[in-house]
Motif scaffolding. Sequence first.
Motif, PDB file in Angstrom:
ATOM      1  N   ASP A   1      57.743 -12.047  67.789  1.00 26.30           N
ATOM      2  CA  ASP A   1      58.928 -10.909  68.551  1.00 26.30           C
ATOM      3  C   ASP A   1      59.697 -10.303  67.175  1.00 26.30           C
ATOM      4  O   ASP A   1      60.176  -9.173  67.672  1.00 26.30           O
ATOM      5  N   ARG A   2      59.917 -10.852  66.222  1.00 28.21           N
ATOM      6  CA  ARG A   2      60.837 -10.458  65.360  1.00 28.21           C
ATOM      7  C   ARG A   2      60.556 -10.870  64.236  1.00 28.21           C
ATOM      8  O   ARG A   2      59.777 -11.552  63.650  1.00 28.21           O
ATOM      9  N   MET A   3      61.164  -9.918  63.030  1.00 22.87           N
ATOM     10  CA  MET A   3      60.738 -10.401  61.631  1.00 22.87           C
ATOM     11  C   MET A   3      61.755 -10.294  60.678  1.00 22.87           C
ATOM     12  O   MET A   3      62.819  -9.437  61.114  1.00 22.87           O
ATOM     13  N   VAL A   4      61.937 -11.050  59.695  1.00 16.51           N
ATOM     14  CA  VAL A   4      63.006 -11.209  58.713  1.00 16.51           C
ATOM     15  C   VAL A   4      62.557 -11.353  57.532  1.00 16.51           C
ATOM     16  O   VAL A   4      61.523 -12.037  57.126  1.00 16.51           O
ATOM     17  N   PHE A   5      62.741 -10.241  56.559  1.00 21.42           N
ATOM     18  CA  PHE A   5      62.305 -10.237  55.344  1.00 21.42           C
ATOM     19  C   PHE A   5      63.565 -10.681  54.563  1.00 21.42           C
ATOM     20  O   PHE A   5      64.859 -10.435  54.403  1.00 21.42           O
ATOM     21  N   MET A   6      63.284 -11.952  53.666  1.00 22.95           N
ATOM     22  CA  MET A   6      64.257 -12.784  53.015  1.00 22.95           C
ATOM     23  C   MET A   6      64.544 -12.619  51.764  1.00 22.95           C
ATOM     24  O   MET A   6      65.199 -13.570  50.857  1.00 22.95           O
ATOM     25  N   GLY A   7      64.244 -11.329  51.208  1.00 21.19           N
ATOM     26  CA  GLY A   7      64.449 -10.846  49.795  1.00 21.19           C
ATOM     27  C   GLY A   7      63.624 -11.117  48.974  1.00 21.19           C
ATOM     28  O   GLY A   7      62.383 -11.787  49.134  1.00 21.19           O
ATOM     29  N   ASP A   8      63.922 -10.379  47.535  1.00 19.01           N
ATOM     30  CA  ASP A   8      62.813 -10.162  46.663  1.00 19.01           C
ATOM     31  C   ASP A   8      61.626  -9.463  47.175  1.00 19.01           C
ATOM     32  O   ASP A   8      60.564  -9.981  47.052  1.00 19.01           O
ATOM     33  N   LEU A   9      61.980  -8.231  47.528  1.00 19.70           N
ATOM     34  CA  LEU A   9      60.746  -7.565  48.300  1.00 19.70           C
ATOM     35  C   LEU A   9      60.155  -6.950  46.796  1.00 19.70           C
ATOM     36  O   LEU A   9      58.855  -6.902  46.914  1.00 19.70           O
ATOM     37  N   VAL A  10      60.597  -6.885  45.700  1.00 19.67           N
ATOM     38  CA  VAL A  10      60.276  -6.173  44.604  1.00 19.67           C
ATOM     39  C   VAL A  10      60.086  -7.162  43.443  1.00 19.67           C
ATOM     40  O   VAL A  10      60.846  -8.349  43.521  1.00 19.67           O
ATOM     41  N   GLY A  11      59.829  -6.667  42.287  1.00 23.27           N
ATOM     42  CA  GLY A  11      59.689  -7.483  41.176  1.00 23.27           C
ATOM     43  C   GLY A  11      58.282  -8.103  40.796  1.00 23.27           C
ATOM     44  O   GLY A  11      57.962  -8.827  41.933  1.00 23.27           O
ATOM     45  N   TYR A  12      57.720  -8.055  39.712  1.00 25.11           N
ATOM     46  CA  TYR A  12      56.443  -8.812  39.454  1.00 25.11           C
ATOM     47  C   TYR A  12      55.188  -8.002  39.942  1.00 25.11           C
ATOM     48  O   TYR A  12      54.268  -7.833  38.798  1.00 25.11           O
TER      49      TYR A  12
ATOM     50  N   VAL B   1      57.206   0.306  45.834  1.00 21.10           N
ATOM     51  CA  VAL B   1      57.566   1.462  46.739  1.00 21.10           C
ATOM     52  C   VAL B   1      56.834   1.160  47.976  1.00 21.10           C
ATOM     53  O   VAL B   1      57.550   1.240  49.027  1.00 21.10           O
ATOM     54  N   TYR B   2      55.548   0.685  47.905  1.00 21.03           N
ATOM     55  CA  TYR B   2      54.924   0.493  49.167  1.00 21.03           C
ATOM     56  C   TYR B   2      55.664  -0.763  49.954  1.00 21.03           C
ATOM     57  O   TYR B   2      55.718  -0.498  51.382  1.00 21.03           O
ATOM     58  N   VAL B   3      56.066  -1.851  49.201  1.00 23.14           N
ATOM     59  CA  VAL B   3      56.523  -2.894  50.108  1.00 23.14           C
ATOM     60  C   VAL B   3      57.859  -2.358  50.681  1.00 23.14           C
ATOM     61  O   VAL B   3      58.405  -2.794  51.933  1.00 23.14           O
TER      62      VAL B   3
ATOM     63  N   GLY C   1      67.579  -9.800  47.430  1.00 21.48           N
ATOM     64  CA  GLY C   1      67.110 -10.761  46.647  1.00 21.48           C
ATOM     65  C   GLY C   1      67.539 -10.388  45.047  1.00 21.48           C
ATOM     66  O   GLY C   1      67.636  -9.258  45.143  1.00 21.48           O
ATOM     67  N   ASN C   2      67.504 -11.355  44.388  1.00 19.46           N
ATOM     68  CA  ASN C   2      68.187 -11.204  43.015  1.00 19.46           C
ATOM     69  C   ASN C   2      67.216 -10.147  42.368  1.00 19.46           C
ATOM     70  O   ASN C   2      67.597  -9.448  41.375  1.00 19.46           O
ATOM     71  N   HIS C   3      65.748 -10.033  42.545  1.00 17.56           N
ATOM     72  CA  HIS C   3      64.899  -9.063  41.819  1.00 17.56           C
ATOM     73  C   HIS C   3      65.185  -7.639  42.406  1.00 17.56           C
ATOM     74  O   HIS C   3      64.973  -6.656  41.694  1.00 17.56           O
ATOM     75  N   ASP C   4      65.435  -7.792  43.699  1.00 17.42           N
ATOM     76  CA  ASP C   4      65.862  -6.393  44.347  1.00 17.42           C
ATOM     77  C   ASP C   4      67.082  -5.860  43.866  1.00 17.42           C
ATOM     78  O   ASP C   4      67.197  -4.565  43.323  1.00 17.42           O
TER      79      ASP C   4
ATOM     80  N   TYR D   1      59.254 -12.311  30.991  1.00 17.49           N
ATOM     81  CA  TYR D   1      58.275 -11.627  32.060  1.00 17.49           C
ATOM     82  C   TYR D   1      58.957 -11.031  33.171  1.00 17.49           C
ATOM     83  O   TYR D   1      58.736  -9.871  33.686  1.00 17.49           O
ATOM     84  N   ALA D   2      60.042 -11.670  33.711  1.00 18.75           N
ATOM     85  CA  ALA D   2      60.748 -11.102  34.842  1.00 18.75           C
ATOM     86  C   ALA D   2      61.466  -9.791  34.289  1.00 18.75           C
ATOM     87  O   ALA D   2      61.470  -8.780  35.255  1.00 18.75           O
ATOM     88  N   ARG D   3      61.951  -9.650  32.967  1.00 13.47           N
ATOM     89  CA  ARG D   3      62.546  -8.694  32.493  1.00 13.47           C
ATOM     90  C   ARG D   3      61.751  -7.462  32.557  1.00 13.47           C
ATOM     91  O   ARG D   3      62.060  -6.247  32.926  1.00 13.47           O
ATOM     92  N   ALA D   4      60.502  -7.783  31.732  1.00 13.41           N
ATOM     93  CA  ALA D   4      59.418  -6.736  31.770  1.00 13.41           C
ATOM     94  C   ALA D   4      59.326  -6.082  33.129  1.00 13.41           C
ATOM     95  O   ALA D   4      59.054  -4.811  33.301  1.00 13.41           O
ATOM     96  N   ALA D   5      59.016  -7.101  34.064  1.00 11.15           N
ATOM     97  CA  ALA D   5      58.827  -6.460  35.542  1.00 11.15           C
ATOM     98  C   ALA D   5      59.844  -5.702  36.165  1.00 11.15           C
ATOM     99  O   ALA D   5      59.770  -4.770  36.629  1.00 11.15           O
ATOM    100  N   ILE D   6      61.021  -6.326  35.931  1.00 10.54           N
ATOM    101  CA  ILE D   6      62.243  -5.266  36.530  1.00 10.54           C
ATOM    102  C   ILE D   6      62.180  -4.054  35.737  1.00 10.54           C
ATOM    103  O   ILE D   6      62.705  -2.850  36.534  1.00 10.54           O
ATOM    104  N   GLU D   7      62.035  -3.893  34.405  1.00 14.96           N
ATOM    105  CA  GLU D   7      62.250  -2.658  33.865  1.00 14.96           C
ATOM    106  C   GLU D   7      61.267  -1.657  34.430  1.00 14.96           C
ATOM    107  O   GLU D   7      61.254  -0.648  34.828  1.00 14.96           O
ATOM    108  N   TRP D   8      59.675  -2.235  34.313  1.00 11.82           N
ATOM    109  CA  TRP D   8      58.857  -1.396  34.897  1.00 11.82           C
ATOM    110  C   TRP D   8      59.302  -1.110  36.436  1.00 11.82           C
ATOM    111  O   TRP D   8      59.110   0.161  36.827  1.00 11.82           O
ATOM    112  N   THR D   9      59.408  -1.997  37.204  1.00 11.43           N
ATOM    113  CA  THR D   9      59.969  -1.602  38.738  1.00 11.43           C
ATOM    114  C   THR D   9      60.946  -0.787  38.761  1.00 11.43           C
ATOM    115  O   THR D   9      61.008   0.097  39.596  1.00 11.43           O
ATOM    116  N   HIS D  10      62.049  -0.727  37.874  1.00 10.45           N
ATOM    117  CA  HIS D  10      63.272   0.129  38.044  1.00 10.45           C
ATOM    118  C   HIS D  10      62.766   1.586  37.656  1.00 10.45           C
ATOM    119  O   HIS D  10      63.226   2.562  38.437  1.00 10.45           O
TER     120      HIS D  10
END
Lengths: 247, 480
Positions: free
Chosen positions: A29-40, A45-47, A64-67, A81-90
């Motif tokens: 019936d309902r959805m909850v997205f719990m953070g960290d949609l992006v990163g890695y 953008v699609y997400v 989330g922290n990555h968002d 790895y996270a840093r590289a992914a964050i820079e790319w995602t940004h």
Amino acid sequence: MRIAFFSDIHGNREALDACLAHAERQRVDRMVFMGDLVGYGADPVYVVERVAREMEKGAVALLGNHDQAAALGQSDGMNEYARAAIEWTHQALDAASIDVIKTLPMSVTDEDRLYVHSEASSPHSWSYITDAQTAERSLRSTGARITLCGHVHRPQLYHMSPSKPPVFFLPQSSTPIPLMGNRKWLAVLGAVGQPRDQNPAAAYAILDTTLNEITYLRAAYNIEKAASKIHAAGLPQMLAARLFIGR
Amino acid sequence: MARQTLEVGSTIDGFLVGEKIHTGGMATLWRVTRPDIDTPIVMKVPTILEGDDPTVIVGFEMEMMILPRLVGKHVPKFYGIGDFARQPYVVMEYIQGYSLFSLIEKAPLPADEVAKIGVKVATALVDLHRQNVLHLDIKPSNIMIRDSGEAALIDFGLSRHLFLPDLLEEEFRVPMGTGPYIAPEQVMKNRSEPRSDIYSLGVLLYYLATNVRPFGLPQAQGQLKKRLWRDPVPPRKLVPNMPPWLQEAILRCLEVDPDDRYDTAAQLAFDLSHPDQIKLTARSQKLQRDSLPTSWKRWLKSKGSDSGPRQPRPQQTNLAPIIMVAVDFSDGQEALTEELRVNVKRVLATMPGVRIACVNVLKLNRLTITFTLDEEGRSIHVQRLVELKEWARPLGLDQERVTFHVLEHMDPAEALIEFASSNHVDQVVIGARASSTLRRFLGSVSSQVVARAGCTVTVVRAPRAIAEAEAEDEKMIDTG
């Protein structure tokens, strides 16, 4: 009411689509997205767009922290790895996506439930729940009967009666677990887009508030496709490799 | 916790409260009714003592968690639970029958009656364990025998569901169970072992057969531990005319190490249903307890085994299934019986704990219903048993892992299906004879077994059968 919880999607389009399709068959019936949609992952953008569409239809989404890091372009304190992914995602995120992320709350209280991305006593510290001690800190900080969080990428469940320390339980997939009323519960969700419990299938959960039961679920998805996009995007190889083994 | 007062005539969630029928230390039982339920039902309400004893409350929570998830005739049918915030209760079927507790005063019971009760209770445990629930408090007062004859287990306050959180784990300062019946691993705080129920059933059978409790009535925790190193007096010492097979079965249930007990309740039920096939070991012959040095060694070993709670392991039935092989000795079926053996070998290679029940059906017809009573009938029966053993010999199975059964019946499919069901068979392996038009028209034995057996069925064909069937089809077309 049946509420589906999706945590730590991390830009993995294939995993998100598989979970949403799976959840649809479970009459949610309902959805909850719990953070960290992006990163890695390679489809931030699609997400974000997909989650924003669900929000228009009544879904709840958390920060989330990555968002936060990707929106601001700040990856201080993260591993390489996270840093590289964050820079790319940004770079990859468009203005509209960043606007969506900036509106996301740190936590949401919904009846007797608290939704938060990481450990609840100090959400801005982005602490992990990995054992009974960290679970206890989270459980003692809230009056909510049920707390749901993510961040760790490994499904866990803790229950605590008023005068005792919490007890860990490793949930079995597809087995509804009753959340008995005389105690508090902390449900740590597995990751949709980057599972780390040695099971590569995408993880999410459904809470049935009428039956008072939570069910941890897994959905198979096209890992090859998600991984090849990570390669094509020039993101660290390791971020693709770990998807196959769920670590 | 706010509580409604329960009294005759009050109504809770549509249940009209009738008379109080039992007051126990943990709970009271009330007869209740609801217009849409036409069988007798009872409401179980926890006795909340001064200070709200947590064990009582948590035990009740466990029952509220587990009972709604159980189905079948070996448990009370579930009708509803009440919220802890208002009035905790469980409403369930009132089981019509008698409590095993009432049999205690008739002990010692004869061996065949003890075995019969053992089969009933073990059968109930098979059903419970298949639903991933361990009872963990098997004792006479928690077992009802229904008017229809089946055993039903009650009181799930100490039970454990292997896939759900164990709420009692946090209460782990003391072992939980009932002194005379508790298994050694439960004394050591392990609540994840299905074979704990087999141990407690062993205590119960010992008691019924001898009128003596094998470990007495322990009063303190230290006394509970004694069963980890001191073995009970062999029951045949107390009841000299007890058959060795019953002592074998009881003492096997009472082994300290769960690995030395029956792997599953199904295997125990199987043995007690076929006493003549029980492999007798030194256990069956014992008339004295183990020597003090042996007990001393066990005592030393037990010192290092305080293991505490652990995660459940995979379900036992998967590791130690009972497989029934239907062997047909009709002329011309040699290739098929050989292929059957090849298939059983494959199963044995992957499942070391498996038990094989070799079955052959001696078909009776209506005119010769007294067939087996005459000389010729008996000799055919014996001949079939000999052939079954010869068929199984190349498998090289230990006597403990293979049994032989010649079933006499007018309807072979019916006989096989009945045997599989009453012996908790996990899988049937059966040969399909070469396909023929007539057989397809009438329905073969194997197809009936496939359609009606309640378990997995593997149908084996001889390699040549397929080619022959095709040839016959062509012939039919030619002549048709």
